[in-house]
Scaffold this active site. Sequence first.
Site, short mmCIF file in Angstrom:
data_model
loop_
_atom_site.label_atom_id
_atom_site.label_comp_id
_atom_site.label_asym_id
_atom_site.label_seq_id
_atom_site.Cartn_x
_atom_site.Cartn_y
_atom_site.Cartn_z
N PHE A 89 -14.24 2.85 5.01
CA PHE A 89 -13.45 1.53 3.77
C PHE A 89 -12.77 2.74 2.52
O PHE A 89 -13.79 3.07 2.45
CB PHE A 89 -14.04 0.75 3.31
N GLY B 34 0.61 -1.71 0.52
CA GLY B 34 -0.05 -0.01 -0.17
C GLY B 34 0.96 1.08 0.10
O GLY B 34 0.50 2.30 -0.05
N ASP C 287 -5.51 -0.48 -1.77
CA ASP C 287 -6.75 -1.62 -2.19
C ASP C 287 -7.63 -1.81 -2.32
O ASP C 287 -8.25 -1.52 -0.61
CB ASP C 287 -5.73 -2.37 -2.47
N ARG D 39 -5.17 0.49 -6.67
CA ARG D 39 -4.11 0.92 -5.89
C ARG D 39 -3.34 2.41 -7.40
O ARG D 39 -3.07 2.78 -6.43
CB ARG D 39 -2.96 0.24 -6.18
N ASP E 99 0.87 3.49 4.38
CA ASP E 99 -0.08 3.49 3.66
C ASP E 99 -1.30 3.96 4.63
O ASP E 99 -1.97 5.76 4.65
CB ASP E 99 -1.05 2.93 2.82
N LYS F 130 -6.64 6.53 10.88
CA LYS F 130 -7.78 6.64 11.96
C LYS F 130 -8.17 5.94 13.31
O LYS F 130 -8.51 5.40 13.37
CB LYS F 130 -8.78 5.60 11.16
#
Length: 175
Positions: A152, A45, A159, A165, A100, A131
């Site tokens: 999400f 990521g 991804d 991505r 990421d 988060k």
Amino acid sequence: MKVKDKEFRVSIPESEILKQVARVAKEINRDYEGETPVFLAVLNGSFMFAADLLREITLPCEISFVKMTSYEGVNSTGTIREMIGLNTDITGRPVIIVEDIVDTGLTMAHMLETLKAHNPKSVDICTLLLKPDKLKVNLDVRYCCLEIPNEFILGYGLDYDQLGRNTRDIYTVVE
């Protein structure tokens, strides 16, 4: 944008991402002046974030890649599987983990514990996204580009079942 069975909408445009990446790189350049840090980018990521971040770093530095994962589909499995290990000697060196996204923090806590055994001078976390409402462990995230709600997302390296991505923007799933 549709990916597999889900609809996504742009939530963070590329211009905002790059602005925040440049801000964080400036902080790292200031904080690590006179040092040669090792950046450890967590695959898959972080590849876009790591590339953009390193283009803004003016310090002498190294980059290496590790691969750890705890996701399947849109959910964290809670089980961390280290797939590709550390191949750079970090003994006595400042290390900056390039991630990421930090959501539960479980992968990052596992990685920090693993790195301690290699006796680095220091280890700091640099994440594109955080988060805070989803954290399950106490982490000191020194460098964060953006805090986001517990939704999400995909794009800019992140991804959904390995798809999405390659977008320049970050997208949020539309429920």
